[in-house]
Design a protein around this motif. Structure first.
Motif, PDB file in Angstrom:
ATOM      1  N   PHE A  82     -43.218 101.250 -11.524  1.00  0.00           N
ATOM      2  CA  PHE A  82     -41.958 101.919 -11.160  1.00  0.00           C
ATOM      3  C   PHE A  82     -42.198 102.933 -10.045  1.00  0.00           C
ATOM      4  CE2 PHE A  82     -41.105 100.431 -15.491  1.00  0.00           C
ATOM      5  CZ  PHE A  82     -39.949  99.701 -15.241  1.00  0.00           C
ATOM      6  N   ALA A  83     -43.306 103.651 -10.148  1.00  0.00           N
ATOM      7  CA  ALA A  83     -43.653 104.589  -9.079  1.00  0.00           C
ATOM      8  C   ALA A  83     -43.958 103.834  -7.790  1.00  0.00           C
ATOM      9  CB  ALA A  83     -44.847 105.438  -9.496  1.00  0.00           C
ATOM     10  N   ILE A  84     -44.622 102.692  -7.929  1.00  0.00           N
ATOM     11  CA  ILE A  84     -44.952 101.904  -6.742  1.00  0.00           C
ATOM     12  C   ILE A  84     -43.677 101.382  -6.091  1.00  0.00           C
ATOM     13  CG2 ILE A  84     -46.084  99.777  -5.943  1.00  0.00           C
ATOM     14  CD1 ILE A  84     -48.225 100.246  -8.084  1.00  0.00           C
ATOM     15  N   ALA A  85     -42.749 100.899  -6.920  1.00  0.00           N
ATOM     16  CA  ALA A  85     -41.486 100.383  -6.388  1.00  0.00           C
ATOM     17  C   ALA A  85     -40.714 101.504  -5.684  1.00  0.00           C
ATOM     18  CB  ALA A  85     -40.642  99.799  -7.519  1.00  0.00           C
ATOM     19  N   GLU A  86     -40.717 102.675  -6.318  1.00  0.00           N
ATOM     20  CA  GLU A  86     -39.955 103.800  -5.774  1.00  0.00           C
ATOM     21  C   GLU A  86     -40.573 104.290  -4.462  1.00  0.00           C
ATOM     22  OE1 GLU A  86     -36.793 105.793  -5.619  1.00  0.00           O
ATOM     23  OE2 GLU A  86     -37.112 104.578  -7.422  1.00  0.00           O
ATOM     24  N   GLU A  87     -41.871 104.495  -4.489  1.00  0.00           N
ATOM     25  CA  GLU A  87     -42.521 105.154  -3.362  1.00  0.00           C
ATOM     26  C   GLU A  87     -42.905 104.199  -2.243  1.00  0.00           C
ATOM     27  OE1 GLU A  87     -46.256 108.147  -2.780  1.00  0.00           O
ATOM     28  OE2 GLU A  87     -45.205 108.183  -4.680  1.00  0.00           O
ATOM     29  N   LEU A  88     -43.358 103.004  -2.605  1.00  0.00           N
ATOM     30  CA  LEU A  88     -43.903 102.103  -1.584  1.00  0.00           C
ATOM     31  C   LEU A  88     -43.018 100.883  -1.328  1.00  0.00           C
ATOM     32  CD1 LEU A  88     -47.595 102.190  -2.847  1.00  0.00           C
ATOM     33  CD2 LEU A  88     -46.642 103.480  -0.944  1.00  0.00           C
ATOM     34  N   LYS A  89     -42.010 100.726  -2.153  1.00  0.00           N
ATOM     35  CA  LYS A  89     -41.067  99.599  -1.998  1.00  0.00           C
ATOM     36  C   LYS A  89     -41.768  98.239  -1.998  1.00  0.00           C
ATOM     37  CE  LYS A  89     -37.916 102.797  -0.856  1.00  0.00           C
ATOM     38  NZ  LYS A  89     -37.781 103.630  -2.034  1.00  0.00           N
ATOM     39  N   ILE A  90     -42.796  98.110  -2.802  1.00  0.00           N
ATOM     40  CA  ILE A  90     -43.454  96.807  -2.901  1.00  0.00           C
ATOM     41  C   ILE A  90     -42.952  96.088  -4.157  1.00  0.00           C
ATOM     42  CG2 ILE A  90     -45.661  95.584  -3.051  1.00  0.00           C
ATOM     43  CD1 ILE A  90     -46.997  98.065  -1.895  1.00  0.00           C
ATOM     44  N   PRO A  91     -42.380  94.887  -3.984  1.00  0.00           N
ATOM     45  CA  PRO A  91     -41.847  94.175  -5.153  1.00  0.00           C
ATOM     46  C   PRO A  91     -42.950  93.512  -5.983  1.00  0.00           C
ATOM     47  CG  PRO A  91     -41.581  92.830  -3.198  1.00  0.00           C
ATOM     48  CD  PRO A  91     -42.174  94.140  -2.732  1.00  0.00           C
ATOM     49  N   ILE A  92     -42.674  93.288  -7.266  1.00  0.00           N
ATOM     50  CA  ILE A  92     -43.563  92.460  -8.071  1.00  0.00           C
ATOM     51  C   ILE A  92     -43.149  91.020  -7.854  1.00  0.00           C
ATOM     52  CG2 ILE A  92     -44.477  92.028 -10.379  1.00  0.00           C
ATOM     53  CD1 ILE A  92     -43.367  94.641 -11.260  1.00  0.00           C
ATOM     54  N   LYS A  93     -44.119  90.133  -7.715  1.00  0.00           N
ATOM     55  CA  LYS A  93     -43.767  88.732  -7.491  1.00  0.00           C
ATOM     56  C   LYS A  93     -44.155  87.819  -8.645  1.00  0.00           C
ATOM     57  CE  LYS A  93     -42.766  89.174  -2.777  1.00  0.00           C
ATOM     58  NZ  LYS A  93     -42.769  88.635  -1.413  1.00  0.00           N
ATOM     59  N   PHE A  94     -45.230  88.163  -9.328  1.00  0.00           N
ATOM     60  CA  PHE A  94     -45.618  87.367 -10.499  1.00  0.00           C
ATOM     61  C   PHE A  94     -46.066  88.294 -11.621  1.00  0.00           C
ATOM     62  CE2 PHE A  94     -46.747  84.360  -7.036  1.00  0.00           C
ATOM     63  CZ  PHE A  94     -46.091  83.221  -7.465  1.00  0.00           C
ATOM     64  N   ILE A  95     -45.976  87.800 -12.850  1.00  0.00           N
ATOM     65  CA  ILE A  95     -46.653  88.497 -13.941  1.00  0.00           C
ATOM     66  C   ILE A  95     -47.577  87.519 -14.665  1.00  0.00           C
ATOM     67  CG2 ILE A  95     -44.864  90.238 -14.305  1.00  0.00           C
ATOM     68  CD1 ILE A  95     -43.915  88.642 -16.698  1.00  0.00           C
ATOM     69  N   GLY A  96     -48.720  88.026 -15.114  1.00  0.00           N
ATOM     70  CA  GLY A  96     -49.700  87.204 -15.824  1.00  0.00           C
ATOM     71  C   GLY A  96     -49.778  87.651 -17.269  1.00  0.00           C
ATOM     72  N   VAL A  97     -49.761  86.684 -18.188  1.00  0.00           N
ATOM     73  CA  VAL A  97     -49.703  87.046 -19.612  1.00  0.00           C
ATOM     74  C   VAL A  97     -50.772  86.370 -20.467  1.00  0.00           C
ATOM     75  CG1 VAL A  97     -47.261  87.622 -19.605  1.00  0.00           C
ATOM     76  CG2 VAL A  97     -47.964  85.271 -20.033  1.00  0.00           C
ATOM     77  N   GLY A  98     -51.861  85.899 -19.855  1.00  0.00           N
ATOM     78  CA  GLY A  98     -52.889  85.275 -20.672  1.00  0.00           C
ATOM     79  C   GLY A  98     -53.992  84.690 -19.832  1.00  0.00           C
ATOM     80  N   GLU A  99     -54.971  84.067 -20.486  1.00  0.00           N
ATOM     81  CA  GLU A  99     -56.150  83.587 -19.770  1.00  0.00           C
ATOM     82  C   GLU A  99     -56.045  82.143 -19.324  1.00  0.00           C
ATOM     83  OE1 GLU A  99     -60.142  85.895 -20.889  1.00  0.00           O
ATOM     84  OE2 GLU A  99     -59.201  84.968 -22.619  1.00  0.00           O
ATOM     85  N   SER A 100     -55.052  81.408 -19.850  1.00  0.00           N
ATOM     86  CA  SER A 100     -54.935  80.010 -19.456  1.00  0.00           C
ATOM     87  C   SER A 100     -54.260  79.921 -18.084  1.00  0.00           C
ATOM     88  CB  SER A 100     -54.127  79.250 -20.509  1.00  0.00           C
ATOM     89  OG  SER A 100     -53.189  78.396 -19.885  1.00  0.00           O
ATOM     90  N   HIS A 101     -54.494  78.806 -17.396  1.00  0.00           N
ATOM     91  CA  HIS A 101     -53.950  78.671 -16.042  1.00  0.00           C
ATOM     92  C   HIS A 101     -52.436  78.508 -16.058  1.00  0.00           C
ATOM     93  CE1 HIS A 101     -54.698  74.657 -17.521  1.00  0.00           C
ATOM     94  NE2 HIS A 101     -53.873  74.177 -16.615  1.00  0.00           N
ATOM     95  N   GLU A 102     -51.853  78.390 -17.240  1.00  0.00           N
ATOM     96  CA  GLU A 102     -50.398  78.244 -17.297  1.00  0.00           C
ATOM     97  C   GLU A 102     -49.693  79.565 -17.582  1.00  0.00           C
ATOM     98  OE1 GLU A 102     -50.542  75.319 -20.312  1.00  0.00           O
ATOM     99  OE2 GLU A 102     -50.236  73.660 -18.913  1.00  0.00           O
ATOM    100  N   ASP A 103     -50.492  80.626 -17.735  1.00  0.00           N
ATOM    101  CA  ASP A 103     -49.898  81.900 -18.158  1.00  0.00           C
ATOM    102  C   ASP A 103     -49.469  82.811 -17.011  1.00  0.00           C
ATOM    103  OD1 ASP A 103     -50.339  81.139 -20.752  1.00  0.00           O
ATOM    104  OD2 ASP A 103     -52.299  82.110 -20.868  1.00  0.00           O
ATOM    105  N   LEU A 104     -48.749  82.250 -16.056  1.00  0.00           N
ATOM    106  CA  LEU A 104     -48.273  83.081 -14.952  1.00  0.00           C
ATOM    107  C   LEU A 104     -46.822  82.713 -14.666  1.00  0.00           C
ATOM    108  CD1 LEU A 104     -49.658  84.829 -12.336  1.00  0.00           C
ATOM    109  CD2 LEU A 104     -48.716  82.817 -11.219  1.00  0.00           C
ATOM    110  N   PHE A 105     -46.014  83.730 -14.399  1.00  0.00           N
ATOM    111  CA  PHE A 105     -44.594  83.468 -14.196  1.00  0.00           C
ATOM    112  C   PHE A 105     -44.047  84.268 -13.031  1.00  0.00           C
ATOM    113  CE2 PHE A 105     -45.767  82.864 -18.562  1.00  0.00           C
ATOM    114  CZ  PHE A 105     -45.253  81.600 -18.834  1.00  0.00           C
ATOM    115  N   PRO A 106     -43.107  83.650 -12.300  1.00  0.00           N
ATOM    116  CA  PRO A 106     -42.438  84.417 -11.251  1.00  0.00           C
ATOM    117  C   PRO A 106     -41.742  85.611 -11.896  1.00  0.00           C
ATOM    118  CG  PRO A 106     -41.887  82.085 -11.081  1.00  0.00           C
ATOM    119  CD  PRO A 106     -42.615  82.266 -12.368  1.00  0.00           C
ATOM    120  N   PHE A 107     -41.734  86.711 -11.206  1.00  0.00           N
ATOM    121  CA  PHE A 107     -41.206  87.942 -11.778  1.00  0.00           C
ATOM    122  C   PHE A 107     -39.688  87.935 -11.835  1.00  0.00           C
ATOM    123  CE2 PHE A 107     -39.792  92.385 -11.176  1.00  0.00           C
ATOM    124  CZ  PHE A 107     -40.275  92.901 -12.363  1.00  0.00           C
ATOM    125  N   ASP A 108     -39.173  88.422 -12.954  1.00  0.00           N
ATOM    126  CA  ASP A 108     -37.736  88.572 -13.108  1.00  0.00           C
ATOM    127  C   ASP A 108     -37.482  89.983 -13.638  1.00  0.00           C
ATOM    128  OD1 ASP A 108     -35.215  88.749 -14.349  1.00  0.00           O
ATOM    129  OD2 ASP A 108     -35.078  86.565 -14.503  1.00  0.00           O
TER     130      ASP A 108
END
Lengths: 468, 301
Positions: free
Chosen positions: B260-286
Motif C-alpha cells: 500500500f505504501a509502495i502503491a501510494e508513494e511509487l505508483k507501482i502496480p501489482i501484476k501477479f501474486i504467488g501463493v505456493g511452490e507449484s508452478h501453477e500457484d501464480l495468478f494475475p493480480f485483482d
C-alpha cells in the motif's frame, strides 16, 4: 532514510527546550517517537509497546526532567534496554563430547538456508573443525546442486541421496560418524511456519538426528510476522538460536530483535554479504545501534583489525610520523581497506555521517580507479608526488584511462590526507596497536576512536569530492 | 481465480486481517487504535497507517458513521481504490516483448518465472526463458527443471557468464525461432549494492539492443518483508523502470501490507501474486479480490 532516532528526538527536544521543564505529556510524546522508530525498524508491535512502557518508566523516574541533554539521556536508556533484550553476551558454542556435533537449520523459503549452511561450515573449518553437510532440501529444484557447488568451493563433503528427507538425514548422520567428521550441518527445505505437514516433517528430521543445536535462519528484512514465525518453529523444534541473514542491506533488523524477545534464544550468527566468508558471530549491542540508526563502530574496528596487516599498518604509521608516507603506502592502505568488505557496509557502520553522505552512494569502483591512477605512476613518482608536472600528469592520465583532472584531484587529496594523518596519529598509541587482535571491551577506547577518526577522514574526504 | 481462494483456504484464518475486531461494536477510540494496530501488524507501516486512519476519521465524520462495521467497509473501499487506480495490465506490446524479473535475494524470482511461463504458455504463447542468474550456484539448473515441467525453451550461459549476454542471446534465439515472449531471470541483488544495480541497468540496456523490446520489468517482492520493502522498490525503480510487482509467498502468514505504501508513494502496480511452490500457484493480480481476502471475516466462527 537517515531519519534516525537521534535526529528525531533531537528535534523534539529542540522544540521543548523553550518550555523549560519536561511534563509527563512531553515525555509521552517523546516515547511515541521511540515507538515509531522501533516500528519503522520492523520491531513487532507488541514488543515495541512493552518496550515503550519500560523506557517510559525509567525515563520518568530518572532525572530526565532536569538532564542537561535529555535527548542523549533517552537514547542511552533506549540503547541499554535494547541490548538488555538482545542479550548482552555473544553466543558461544560447545562441542559435543561424542562427535559429531549436529546442527539443524530451519526456516522459511528464500531466507538463505543453503548459503548459510555453507557459510557455517566454512566458519567451523576456520575453528579447526571437520564439518560435513547434509542436503535434505529435496523440495526446491536444484537445491542439492547449489549446496554441492558451494561446498566444493570450501572443500567440505555433502551427503545426499534421492530419498525422503528424514532418511537422507538419518543416513547422513551415519556417514558423518563412519567418516569421522566432528561437525554435521543439516540443510533443510524452506517451509512455511503454518504448513503443518512440513512442520511435522522437520520435527521428524530433528527426532531422527537429535541435533545439539537447532538454528532458525531468519531474513533481516522480515516484517511483523517474524515473531509468529519464530514462535512456531520454536514450538516445534525448540530452537537454540537464530542466524540472521542479509544484514548487508539497509534493513534495520528489528524483526530479529522481536524474534529474539519472543523465543528467548540468542541470535548466534549474522550473515553480512554474498561471499562465503561474510559471516560472523553476532554481537547484540551492534544490532541495537543499528535499530536506532546510530552506526556500528565496534564491527568497523574489528573488521579493520582483521583486514589490516598489523606490521604493515605499523610501518605505514611510522612512515607517517617521519613524514615519509608516500603514494605507495597510500595504495597499500587502500587495498587493505578494500579487504574489509563492501565499502558501503563500512561507511554504513560509521556513526554521525556528515550531511549528504549516504552509504548507498558509495561506489567501490572509484577505489579501483584511484588504484589505476597510482599504478600508472613510476615508483619515483609514487615516492615523491611533488615531481609530477604537467607532462607526467598527462602520461599518468593516459595510462590509467582517467582524466587529467582526476589525477590532479587525487594528488590534492593525498596531500590533504597526509596533512590530516599527521595530526591524528600520536607516537604513544602506536605501541598499543601492535599487540594484534583484541576483542571488544579489552581495547583502549581512545585508541579505538582514533582509528575510527583516521578511517573517517580517509574515507570521507575521498567520497565527498569524488561524488558523481 | 477460484484456485487462489482454495489455496488460501488452508491458511485463511491467519490471513484475514480483521478477524479479531468485533464487527458490531460501537466506533470509539478503542476501535480506532485497534484498526491502527491491525494495519501496522500487516506491515502497512507507520506513515501509511496514520494516513489511512486520518482519511478514515474524516470520512466517518463526514458520513456520520458510528458502527465499526460501516467503517470497515469504508476502509475496504479505500484500500481497493488505492490499488485499483494503478494499471495491472501486462504489456506485450512489441514484436518480441521481453519481461525481466528483478529483486533482492530469496524472494522467489526463479520460481515466479516458471509460474509466469506456465501461465503464458497455457495461453498459447511460445516462450523462451533466459537463465540470467549466472551468479547463484545452480540457479540455471533450477530454472532448467522448471523449463522441462512447463515445456518451454531455456537459454543459459556458463556459471559466472555476463548475464546481459545470456539474455541478449535468448532474444536472438527467440526471434530466430519465432517465439512470442522472452522471460529473463536475473540474480538476486540487494538494492544497496551500487555495482549490482549498475549491472542491472546494463542488462536492461542490452536486452533492448537486439530483436527484443523490454516491455515489463517485474520486481519480485516477498510478502514476508517489512518496511524495507518500500526501500527495495524505491531503489530498484531508481535504477530501472520497474513496471510492476509480483507479490510472492502469500500462502504464508504475512500480508504484504507494504504494497500500500509502495502503491501510494511509487505508483507501482501489482501484476501477479504467488501463493505456493507449484508452478501453477501464480495468478494475475485483482485488487478487489486481494482486499476482500485481507478482510475476510471469521468473527462468527
Amino acid at each position: 532514510m537517515f531519519d534516525t532516532l537521534t535526529d528525531r528526538l533531537g528535534s523534539i527536544f529542540g522544540r521543548l527546550r523553550s518550555k523549560g521543564k519536561l511534563s509527563e505529556s512531553d515525555i509521552n510524546s517523546v516515547m511515541a517517537e521511540v515507538r515509531t522508530a522501533l516500528l519503522e525498524a520492523d520491531v513487532n508491535l507488541q514488543v515495541a509497546k512493552n518496550f515503550q512502557a519500560r523506557v517510559t518508566e525509567r525515563s520518568v523516574s530518572s532525572e530526565l526532567h532536569n538532564a542537561l541533554n535529555p535527548a542523549q539521556q533517552v537514547i542511552k536508556i533506549v540503547n541499554e534496554e535494547l541490548i538488555e533484550i538482545l542479550g548482552g553476551e555473544a553466543f558461544s558454542l560447545t562441542y559435543s563430547d561424542k562427535p559429531p556435533t549436529v546442527i539443524l537449520l530451519a526456516g522459511l523459503q528464500g531466507v538463505g538456508k543453503t548459503t548459510n549452511a555453507v557459510k557455517l561450515a566454512k566458519w567451523f573449518k576456520s575453528q579447526g573443525r571437520n564439518p560435513m553437510l547434509i542436503a535434505a532440501d529435496l523440495q526446491r529444484p536444484a537445491a542439492v546442486e547449489q549446496l554441492r557447488t558451494l561446498a566444493s568451493g570450501i572443500d567440505v563433503p555433502v551427503y545426499s541421496e534421492v530419498n525422503e528427507p528424514v532418511s537422507v538425514a538419518r543416513n547422513g548422520l551415519k556417514e558423518a560418524i563412519s567418516t569421522g567428521r566432528d561437525v554435521l550441518i543439516c540443510d533443510t527445505a524452506g517451509r512455511l511456519s503454518i504448513d503443518q505437514k512440513l512442520m511435522d516433517e522437520i520435527q521428524n528430521i530433528s527426532d531422527e538426528i537429535k541435533p545439539h543445536y537447532t538454528f532458525l535462519v531468519i531474513d533481516a528484512m522480515t516484517g511483523q510476522e517474524a515473531v509468529n514465525i519464530a514462535g512456531a518453529f520454536n514450538e516445534k523444534l525448540s530452537l537454540d538460536g537464530m542466524i540472521i541473514t542479509k544484514l548487508d542491506g539497509d534493513s534495520r533488523g528489528g524483526a530479529a530483535l522481536s524474534a529474539k524477545t519472543v523465543v528467548g534464544k540468542p541470535i548466534a550468527f549474522a550473515s553480512t554479504g554474498e561471499k562465503i566468508e561474510d559471516f560472523e558471530v553476532f554481537h547484540p549491542d551492534r544490532l541495537a545501534s543499528r535499530i536506532l540508526g546510530m552506526g556500528d563502530v565496534l564491527t568497523l574496528i574489528e573488521k579493520a583489525e582483521d583486514a589490516f596487516d598489523q606490521e604493515e599498518a605499523q610501518r605505514a604509521a611510522d612512515r607517517l610520523l617521519t613524514g615519509q608516507f608516500n603514494l605507495e603506502d597510500f595504495l597499500d592502505q587502500m587495498q587493505q581497506l578494500k579487504k574489509m568488505g563492501p565499502l558501503q557496509n563500512i561507511v554504513g557502520m560509521m556513526p554521525d555521517l556528515p550531511q549528504g553522505v549516504n552509504p548507498n552512494d558509495v561506489d567501490e569502483t572509484r577505489l579501483t580507479r584511484v588504484e589505476a591512477i597510482i599504478t600508472s605512476m613510476t615508483y619515483e613518482e609514487r615516492d615523491r608526488p611533488e615531481i609530477i608536472d604537467g607532462s607526467r600528469r598527462n602520461r599518468i592520465a593516459k595510462g590509467s584511462g582517467a582524466s587529467i583532472q582526476e589525477v590532479s584531484l587525487l594528488l590534492k587529496q593525498f596531500k590533504e590526507i597526509k596533512r590530516m594523518m599527521k595530526g591524528t596519529v600520536k607516537p604513544n598509541n602506536k605501541r598499543k596497536k601492535k599487540s594484534s587482535k583484541r576483542r571488544k571491551g579489552k581495547q583502549n577506547p581512545r585508541a579505538k576512536s582514533k582509528i575510527v577518526e583516521a578511517e573517517k577522514s580517509f574515507d570521507l574526504s575521498e567520497f565527498g569530492s569524488f561524488k558523481t | 481465480m477460484k484456485r487462489v481462494t482454495s489455496e488460501l483456504d488452508k491458511t485463511r484464518k491467519n490471513f484475514s486481517l480483521f478477524s479479531k475486531l468485533k464487527r458490531k461494536s460501537h466506533l470509539n477510540s478503542q476501535v480506532w487504535s485497534e484498526i491502527e494496530e491491525i494495519l501496522i501488524q500487516a506491515d502497512v507501516g507507520v506513515v501509511a497507517t496514520s494516513m489511512i486512519i486520518e482519511q478514515l476519521q474524516e470520512k466517518a465524520k463526514e458520513m456520520k458513521l458510528s458502527a465499526t462495521e460501516s467503517i470497515i467497509d469504508v476502509l475496504k473501499e479505500q484500500l481497493k481504490q488505492s490499488l485499483m487506480k494503478l494499471d495491472s495490465a501486462l504489456n506485450t506490446d512489441a514484436e518480441l516483448p521481453v519481461w525481466i524479473f528483478v529483486g533482492v535475494n530469496g524472494v522467489g524470482k526463479t520460481t515466479s518465472i516458471a509460474k509466469v511461463a506456465n501461465l503464458k504458455s497455457q495461453g498459447g504463447k511460445n516462450i523462451v526463458m533466459a537463465a540470467g542468474d549466472t551468479f547463484r550456484a545452480a540457479a540455471s539448473e533450477q530454472l532448467e527443471r522448471w523449463a522441462v515441467v512447463c515445456g518451454t525453451e531455456l537459454i543459459k550461459g556458463a556459471d559466472g557468464a555476463d548475464p546481459s549476454s545470456v539474455i541478449f542471446d535468448a532474444t536472438e534465439h527467440a526471434h530466430a525461432t519465432n517465439a512470442s515472449l522472452v522471460l529473463a531471470d536475473t540474480a538476486g541483488r540487494l538494492h544497496t549494492k551500487a555495482n549490482l544495480m549498475q549491472e542491472l541497468e546494463k542488462i536492461v540496456r542490452v536486452a533492448n539492443k537486439g530483436k527484443g523490446t523490454v516491455t515489463e520489468i517485474l520486481l519480485v517482492l516477498d510478502s514476508t518483508v517489512g518496511q524495507n520493502g518500500l526501500q527495495q522498490a524505491k531503489s530498484f525503480a531508481e535504477s530501472v523502470d520497474v513496471t510492476g510487482i509480483i507479490l510472492t509467498k502469500l500462502d504464508g502468514s504475512s500480508k504484504g501490507g507494504i504494497i500500500f505504501a509502495i502503491a501510494e508513494e511509487l505508483k507501482i502496480p501489482i501484476k501477479f501474486i504467488g501463493v505456493g511452490e507449484s508452478h501453477e500457484d501464480l495468478f494475475p493480480f485483482d485488487a478487489e479480490e486481494f482486499v476482500e481476502m485481507l478482510f475476510d471475516f471469521q468473527e462468527e466462527m
